[in-house]
Write a protein that holds these residues in place. Structure first.
Motif, PDB file in Angstrom:
ATOM      1  N   TYR A  97       0.840  -1.204   0.000  1.00 12.98           N
ATOM      2  CA  TYR A  97       0.000   0.000   0.000  1.00 12.98           C
ATOM      3  C   TYR A  97       0.875   1.255   0.000  1.00 12.98           C
ATOM      4  O   TYR A  97       0.639   2.194  -0.765  1.00 12.98           O
ATOM      5  N   ILE A  98       1.898   1.257   0.861  1.00 14.75           N
ATOM      6  CA  ILE A  98       2.802   2.409   0.908  1.00 14.75           C
ATOM      7  C   ILE A  98       3.538   2.562  -0.420  1.00 14.75           C
ATOM      8  O   ILE A  98       3.727   3.675  -0.930  1.00 14.75           O
ATOM      9  N   ASP A  99       3.925   1.433  -0.993  1.00 13.49           N
ATOM     10  CA  ASP A  99       4.614   1.455  -2.288  1.00 13.49           C
ATOM     11  C   ASP A  99       3.733   2.102  -3.356  1.00 13.49           C
ATOM     12  O   ASP A  99       4.190   2.904  -4.181  1.00 13.49           O
ATOM     13  N   LYS A 100       2.447   1.760  -3.356  1.00 11.02           N
ATOM     14  CA  LYS A 100       1.512   2.319  -4.326  1.00 11.02           C
ATOM     15  C   LYS A 100       1.314   3.824  -4.106  1.00 11.02           C
ATOM     16  O   LYS A 100       1.255   4.596  -5.055  1.00 11.02           O
ATOM     17  N   GLU A 101       1.245   4.235  -2.832  1.00 11.09           N
ATOM     18  CA  GLU A 101       1.063   5.657  -2.521  1.00 11.09           C
ATOM     19  C   GLU A 101       2.323   6.460  -2.852  1.00 11.09           C
ATOM     20  O   GLU A 101       2.244   7.631  -3.232  1.00 11.09           O
ATOM     21  N   ASP A 102       3.486   5.830  -2.647  1.00  9.15           N
ATOM     22  CA  ASP A 102       4.779   6.471  -2.917  1.00  9.15           C
ATOM     23  C   ASP A 102       4.864   7.869  -2.297  1.00  9.15           C
ATOM     24  O   ASP A 102       5.085   8.871  -2.985  1.00  9.15           O
ATOM     25  N   PRO A 103       4.736   7.971  -0.972  1.00  8.60           N
ATOM     26  CA  PRO A 103       4.694   9.296  -0.338  1.00  8.60           C
ATOM     27  C   PRO A 103       6.072   9.944  -0.236  1.00  8.60           C
ATOM     28  O   PRO A 103       7.092   9.263  -0.132  1.00  8.60           O
ATOM     29  N   ASP A 104       6.069  11.286  -0.241  1.00  6.95           N
ATOM     30  CA  ASP A 104       7.299  12.033   0.025  1.00  6.95           C
ATOM     31  C   ASP A 104       7.577  12.092   1.529  1.00  6.95           C
ATOM     32  O   ASP A 104       8.728  12.197   1.951  1.00  6.95           O
ATOM     33  N   THR A 105       6.481  12.024   2.319  1.00  8.36           N
ATOM     34  CA  THR A 105       6.593  12.109   3.778  1.00  8.36           C
ATOM     35  C   THR A 105       5.617  11.129   4.408  1.00  8.36           C
ATOM     36  O   THR A 105       4.484  10.981   3.946  1.00  8.36           O
ATOM     37  N   ILE A 106       6.070  10.461   5.451  1.00  9.41           N
ATOM     38  CA  ILE A 106       5.194   9.601   6.256  1.00  9.41           C
ATOM     39  C   ILE A 106       5.212  10.134   7.691  1.00  9.41           C
ATOM     40  O   ILE A 106       6.279  10.363   8.263  1.00  9.41           O
ATOM     41  N   ILE A 107       4.021  10.332   8.253  1.00  8.69           N
ATOM     42  CA  ILE A 107       3.891  10.770   9.647  1.00  8.69           C
ATOM     43  C   ILE A 107       3.206   9.652  10.427  1.00  8.69           C
ATOM     44  O   ILE A 107       2.066   9.279  10.125  1.00  8.69           O
ATOM     45  N   PHE A 108       3.900   9.118  11.431  1.00  7.98           N
ATOM     46  CA  PHE A 108       3.308   8.111  12.316  1.00  7.98           C
ATOM     47  C   PHE A 108       2.693   8.818  13.526  1.00  7.98           C
ATOM     48  O   PHE A 108       3.395   9.544  14.239  1.00  7.98           O
ATOM     49  N   THR A 109       1.403   8.589  13.779  1.00 16.09           N
ATOM     50  CA  THR A 109       0.800   9.152  14.988  1.00 16.09           C
ATOM     51  C   THR A 109       0.776   8.135  16.125  1.00 16.09           C
ATOM     52  O   THR A 109       0.392   8.472  17.243  1.00 16.09           O
ATOM     53  N   ASN A 110       1.171   6.903  15.836  1.00 13.90           N
ATOM     54  CA  ASN A 110       1.283   5.864  16.864  1.00 13.90           C
ATOM     55  C   ASN A 110       2.664   5.248  16.742  1.00 13.90           C
ATOM     56  O   ASN A 110       2.947   4.505  15.802  1.00 13.90           O
ATOM     57  N   VAL A 111       3.510   5.553  17.690  1.00 16.61           N
ATOM     58  CA  VAL A 111       4.911   5.136  17.602  1.00 16.61           C
ATOM     59  C   VAL A 111       5.086   3.635  17.803  1.00 16.61           C
ATOM     60  O   VAL A 111       6.106   3.061  17.412  1.00 16.61           O
ATOM     61  N   VAL A 112       4.083   2.975  18.374  1.00 16.16           N
ATOM     62  CA  VAL A 112       4.190   1.533  18.638  1.00 16.16           C
ATOM     63  C   VAL A 112       4.490   0.754  17.362  1.00 16.16           C
ATOM     64  O   VAL A 112       5.257  -0.210  17.361  1.00 16.16           O
ATOM     65  N   ILE A 113       3.916   1.182  16.243  1.00 16.50           N
ATOM     66  CA  ILE A 113       4.032   0.401  15.002  1.00 16.50           C
ATOM     67  C   ILE A 113       5.312   0.676  14.225  1.00 16.50           C
ATOM     68  O   ILE A 113       5.618  -0.034  13.265  1.00 16.50           O
ATOM     69  N   VAL A 114       6.098   1.655  14.637  1.00 16.93           N
ATOM     70  CA  VAL A 114       7.277   2.053  13.859  1.00 16.93           C
ATOM     71  C   VAL A 114       8.260   0.896  13.656  1.00 16.93           C
ATOM     72  O   VAL A 114       8.766   0.708  12.537  1.00 16.93           O
ATOM     73  N   PRO A 115       8.567   0.077  14.683  1.00 13.10           N
ATOM     74  CA  PRO A 115       9.537  -1.010  14.450  1.00 13.10           C
ATOM     75  C   PRO A 115       9.099  -2.014  13.392  1.00 13.10           C
ATOM     76  O   PRO A 115       9.945  -2.714  12.823  1.00 13.10           O
ATOM     77  N   MET A 116       7.789  -2.108  13.128  1.00 13.89           N
ATOM     78  CA  MET A 116       7.320  -3.055  12.117  1.00 13.89           C
ATOM     79  C   MET A 116       7.846  -2.710  10.728  1.00 13.89           C
ATOM     80  O   MET A 116       8.049  -3.592   9.892  1.00 13.89           O
ATOM     81  N   PHE A 117       8.039  -1.406  10.473  1.00 15.63           N
ATOM     82  CA  PHE A 117       8.271  -0.965   9.097  1.00 15.63           C
ATOM     83  C   PHE A 117       9.522  -0.116   8.888  1.00 15.63           C
ATOM     84  O   PHE A 117       9.894   0.140   7.753  1.00 15.63           O
ATOM     85  N   ILE A 118      10.165   0.336   9.957  1.00 12.46           N
ATOM     86  CA  ILE A 118      11.212   1.340   9.825  1.00 12.46           C
ATOM     87  C   ILE A 118      12.361   0.868   8.936  1.00 12.46           C
ATOM     88  O   ILE A 118      12.853   1.627   8.078  1.00 12.46           O
TER      89      ILE A 118
END
Length: 360
Positions: A97-118
């Motif tokens: 999904y992120i690949d399809k969106e191809d964002p210039d910026t990603i903002i995480f509002t829940n830090v718990v999930i960051v290790p899954m994807f960083i």
């Protein structure tokens, strides 16, 4: 075709605060930055299996708060991040999904999930700016990631904590915590009080029943507030709890100074007409009250981040933290009638600051 900057705001439901912060950012972007292509997702909508993380948090924090407190304070951060990262190792749907969106910026509002994807994000999207929005008034060691480009925090104290934990100072921006833009709209208080039938000259106490209390204690608290002298109006928001709402309605059916609300999407209007807000200490609820300068009575916060939020409120003279419901009416006189309008501890319009700092 016009080239537009793309921003992806990623939340995950564990309490409503993270979602509300993401929605606030999206609302601001759509209304004020027409050149920006912004999207907000709850990743549980893409992969429902991730709801288990929210369920674990809800289960531990409400049923076994002592165990949650121990985990928050003493569980090694490296171990926690490792466990969470393994949970994301099979989440190819979200990466797609992120690949399809191809964002210039990603903002995480829940830090718990960051290790899954960083790690995979830095490999597959090396030019994408990664940002974390801290939605509490405390920085936990878990929040520290070397590949996060920007941290946005609610107060200078949180920035100082992150810097002490090893985050570079220039990466941390004191923006405030984004809330719904409707909180900033000026409205006629007399008109709102008339709308909600609290225009009888008595102060208004707002009780948001989202804390960990038994029904019997909540009933007793309602009785104590309605018996309080001088008299007050009480708005009781049941947060969708139909059983609780029916019980309060049945027991207090003759009380003209009591308004019972099962659920509302107009929380800003109820807070605006209130003189005191009784609530738990979620970061977004605290920020909403601070934005329109309403004192709080924090009751029974969840151990960990909510206790830090409660401490922040009390330390800065923005309300009282009480350990049990019997103390509410004891501190109520200290808060009623005081003028908090000159308090400027919270930044105005955090969403604007965040997008400007990101160059958007």
């Amino acid at each position: 075709m016009e080239n537009r900057n793309k921003v992806l705001i990623i939340s995950m439901l564990s309490g409503f605060g993270h979602i509300r912060a993401g929605e606030a950012l999206l609302d601001y972007a759509k209304e004020n930055i027409k050149s920006l292509d912004a999207h907000h997702i709850d990743i549980c909508d893409i992969d429902p299996e991730l709801k288990r993380y929210a369920k674990i948090y809800e289960f531990l924090s409400k049923r076994f708060p002592i165990l949650w407190d121990f985990s928050y304070k003493y569980l090694p951060v490296s171990l926690t991040k490792k466990i969470v990262s393994l949970g994301g190792s099979t989440k190819s749907g979200i990466i797609d999904y992120i690949d399809k969106e191809d964002p210039d910026t990603i903002i995480f509002t829940n830090v718990v999930i960051v290790p899954m994807f960083i790690n995979i994000l830095k490999k597959r999207f090396p030019k994408t700016v990664l940002a974390v929005l801290v939605t509490d008034y405390h920085a936990h060691p878990y929040y520290v990631f070397k590949d996060i480009n920007r941290y946005f925090v609610g107060h200078e104290e949180v920035k100082e904590e992150l810097v002490r934990l090893g985050v570079k100072q220039q990466r941390v921006i004191v923006s405030g915590i984004p809330i719904n833009p409707r909180f900033y709209i000026k409205q006629s208080i007399p008109a709102l009080k008339k709308k909600y039938e609290t225009n009888n000259g008595f102060p208004v106490v707002l009780l948001i029943a989202s804390f960990r209390l038994s029904v019997s204690k909540i009933v007793l608290l309602v009785r104590q507030i309605l018996s309080f002298n001088p008299r007050v109006n009480l708005i009781f928001i049941a947060n969708g709890n139909k059983r609780l709402s029916r019980i309060i309605e049945r027991l207090f059916s003759k009380e003209k100074r009591l308004k019972i609300v099962l659920w509302t999407n107009k929380m800003e209007e109820y807070i605006k007409i209130s003189d005191v807000v009784i609530t738990k200490a979620g970061g977004l609820t605290v920020s909403e009250c601070l934005a329109i300068k309403k004192p709080m009575i924090i009751l029974n916060p969840i151990p960990g981040q909510e206790e830090h939020n409660a401490s922040f409120v009390e330390k800065n003279g923005l309300g009282k933290w009480v350990k049990n419901s019997d103390e509410v009416v004891k501190v109520l006189p200290d808060l009623l009638g005081k003028d908090y309008t000159s308090n400027s501890i919270i930044k105005e319009n955090p969403s604007e600051t965040i997008f400007k700092e990101l160059g958007l």
